[in-house]
Design a protein around this motif. Structure first.
Motif, mmCIF file in Angstrom:
data_model
loop_
_atom_site.group_PDB
_atom_site.id
_atom_site.type_symbol
_atom_site.label_atom_id
_atom_site.label_comp_id
_atom_site.label_asym_id
_atom_site.label_seq_id
_atom_site.Cartn_x
_atom_site.Cartn_y
_atom_site.Cartn_z
ATOM 1 N N GLN A 1 0.846 -1.187 0.000
ATOM 2 C CA GLN A 1 0.000 0.000 0.000
ATOM 3 C C GLN A 1 0.886 1.242 0.000
ATOM 4 O O GLN A 1 1.901 1.289 0.708
ATOM 5 C CB GLN A 1 -0.881 0.017 1.242
ATOM 6 C CG GLN A 1 -1.851 1.177 1.328
ATOM 7 C CD GLN A 1 -2.684 1.091 2.595
ATOM 8 O OE1 GLN A 1 -2.296 1.589 3.654
ATOM 9 N NE2 GLN A 1 -3.840 0.447 2.479
ATOM 10 N N ARG B 1 3.565 2.062 2.766
ATOM 11 C CA ARG B 1 3.123 2.117 4.161
ATOM 12 C C ARG B 1 2.989 0.720 4.770
ATOM 13 O O ARG B 1 3.244 0.526 5.942
ATOM 14 C CB ARG B 1 1.811 2.872 4.257
ATOM 15 C CG ARG B 1 1.268 2.976 5.677
ATOM 16 C CD ARG B 1 0.287 4.109 5.833
ATOM 17 N NE ARG B 1 -0.944 3.880 5.103
ATOM 18 C CZ ARG B 1 -1.998 4.690 5.174
ATOM 19 N NH1 ARG B 1 -1.956 5.766 5.938
ATOM 20 N NH2 ARG B 1 -3.091 4.441 4.477
ATOM 21 N N ASN C 1 -13.016 8.471 9.231
ATOM 22 C CA ASN C 1 -13.228 7.210 9.934
ATOM 23 C C ASN C 1 -13.572 6.046 9.012
ATOM 24 O O ASN C 1 -13.548 4.897 9.422
ATOM 25 C CB ASN C 1 -14.356 7.375 10.951
ATOM 26 C CG ASN C 1 -13.973 8.350 12.050
ATOM 27 O OD1 ASN C 1 -12.827 8.391 12.464
ATOM 28 N ND2 ASN C 1 -14.925 9.133 12.483
ATOM 29 N N TYR C 2 -13.946 6.352 7.813
ATOM 30 C CA TYR C 2 -14.435 5.297 6.951
ATOM 31 C C TYR C 2 -13.651 5.318 5.663
ATOM 32 O O TYR C 2 -13.801 6.221 4.852
ATOM 33 C CB TYR C 2 -15.926 5.515 6.678
ATOM 34 C CG TYR C 2 -16.563 4.451 5.846
ATOM 35 C CD1 TYR C 2 -17.324 4.772 4.738
ATOM 36 C CD2 TYR C 2 -16.410 3.106 6.159
ATOM 37 C CE1 TYR C 2 -17.910 3.799 3.976
ATOM 38 C CE2 TYR C 2 -16.993 2.118 5.403
ATOM 39 C CZ TYR C 2 -17.750 2.482 4.313
ATOM 40 O OH TYR C 2 -18.333 1.505 3.545
ATOM 41 N N ASN C 3 -12.785 4.367 5.455
ATOM 42 C CA ASN C 3 -11.886 4.406 4.313
ATOM 43 C C ASN C 3 -11.989 3.136 3.481
ATOM 44 O O ASN C 3 -11.030 2.392 3.324
ATOM 45 C CB ASN C 3 -10.452 4.653 4.757
ATOM 46 C CG ASN C 3 -10.040 3.733 5.897
ATOM 47 O OD1 ASN C 3 -10.808 2.879 6.312
ATOM 48 N ND2 ASN C 3 -8.836 3.900 6.381
ATOM 49 N N GLU C 4 -13.186 2.906 2.963
ATOM 50 C CA GLU C 4 -13.416 1.743 2.110
ATOM 51 C C GLU C 4 -12.520 1.798 0.886
ATOM 52 O O GLU C 4 -12.288 2.873 0.311
ATOM 53 C CB GLU C 4 -14.874 1.708 1.667
ATOM 54 C CG GLU C 4 -15.217 0.518 0.770
ATOM 55 C CD GLU C 4 -16.672 0.494 0.352
ATOM 56 O OE1 GLU C 4 -17.417 1.392 0.756
ATOM 57 O OE2 GLU C 4 -17.047 -0.438 -0.397
ATOM 58 N N GLN C 5 -12.043 0.638 0.485
ATOM 59 C CA GLN C 5 -11.220 0.529 -0.707
ATOM 60 C C GLN C 5 -12.103 0.252 -1.927
ATOM 61 O O GLN C 5 -12.968 -0.610 -1.885
ATOM 62 C CB GLN C 5 -10.184 -0.580 -0.537
ATOM 63 C CG GLN C 5 -9.179 -0.287 0.568
ATOM 64 C CD GLN C 5 -8.075 -1.318 0.645
ATOM 65 O OE1 GLN C 5 -7.715 -1.949 -0.347
ATOM 66 N NE2 GLN C 5 -7.517 -1.492 1.829
#
Lengths: 114, 114
Positions: free
Chosen positions: A48, A55, A99-103
């Motif tokens: 990533q 990272r 808070n919400y980091n959908e791929q």
């Protein structure tokens, strides 16, 4: 609003060659993840990129490397190709902030190594 | 190491029947995803389950999450041929400043027969 795009769609290489795959993230996304999906298996996390640095990394050899550019687009490079590198390579983008980091996944690049 | 297991891996069912796909995972997760994949295509996001007891439904598909049991289910109601595809669950673990990464199950190949 364009989604995640990948190029090329298909690629055929021979053993020992090198390949570069490209990914443009969804608008507003700053993080790019790469996955390898061998035939009949679930995707496996490769690495990533965020802020132009790697990272996180999965269990892949150093032959797999990447890069992220200031515009957040990313490349996956594979050196010394092996037959076992034949797979669908998926790029996913997300936004690290919040808070919400959908791929969100791109269409993939199908790599065939002969 | 996080492990995600799906069962069954292969499912052949008749139109009109009901069935459930199970997804077990080995460690505490921040969220769980269900994806659909058609042959040669990328991943299509179906559901995102964010908390214990979450239930989401879309058409003939319903997904639920039990974080205490580390179990998610994908229930198919009155199956139709168009649901034939491979279904993956994926667990997302967010690690501080390291971002998130998805760990996928092996996939369940669903075939709905007329």
């Amino acid at each position: 609003d364009a989604g995640v795009t990948q190029s090329p769609t298909h690629l055929i290489k021979t053993r020992g060659q090198q390949v570069t795959l490209r990914c443009s993230p969804k608008s507003g996304h700053d993080t790019v993840s790469w996955y390898q999906q061998a035939l009949g298996q679930g995707p496996q996390f490769i690495f990533q990129y965020y802020e132009e640095e790697e990272r996180q990394r999965g269990n892949f050899p150093d032959r797999f490397s990447g890069h992220q550019y200031p515009n957040y687009s990313s490349e996956l490079n594979v050196n010394a190709l092996l037959l076992g590198d034949s797979a669908l390579y998926l790029c996913a983008s997300s936004r690290t902030s919040g808070n919400y980091n959908e791929q969100f996944f791109g269409p993939g690049t199908r790599l065939t190594v002969l | 190491e996080l492990k995600v297991e799906q069962n069954p891996l292969f499912l052949s069912m008749q139109e009109g029947k009901n069935y459930t796909i199970y997804c077990n995972y080995s460690t505490t997760s921040d969220r769980l995803y269900w994806y659909r994949q058609d042959p040669g295509k990328s991943l299509e996001s179906l559901f995102v389950l964010l908390s214990n007891g979450a239930v989401k439904q879309e058409g003939r598909l319903m997904a639920s999450l039990d974080t205490k049991a580390r179990l998610s289910t994908l229930h198919i109601t009155a199956a139709v041929h168009d649901l034939s595809a491979t279904y993956f669950c994926a667990v997302d673990i967010i690690s501080g400043t390291s971002g998130s990464r998805l760990t996928f199950g092996e996939g369940t190949q669903l075939t709905v027969n007329p």
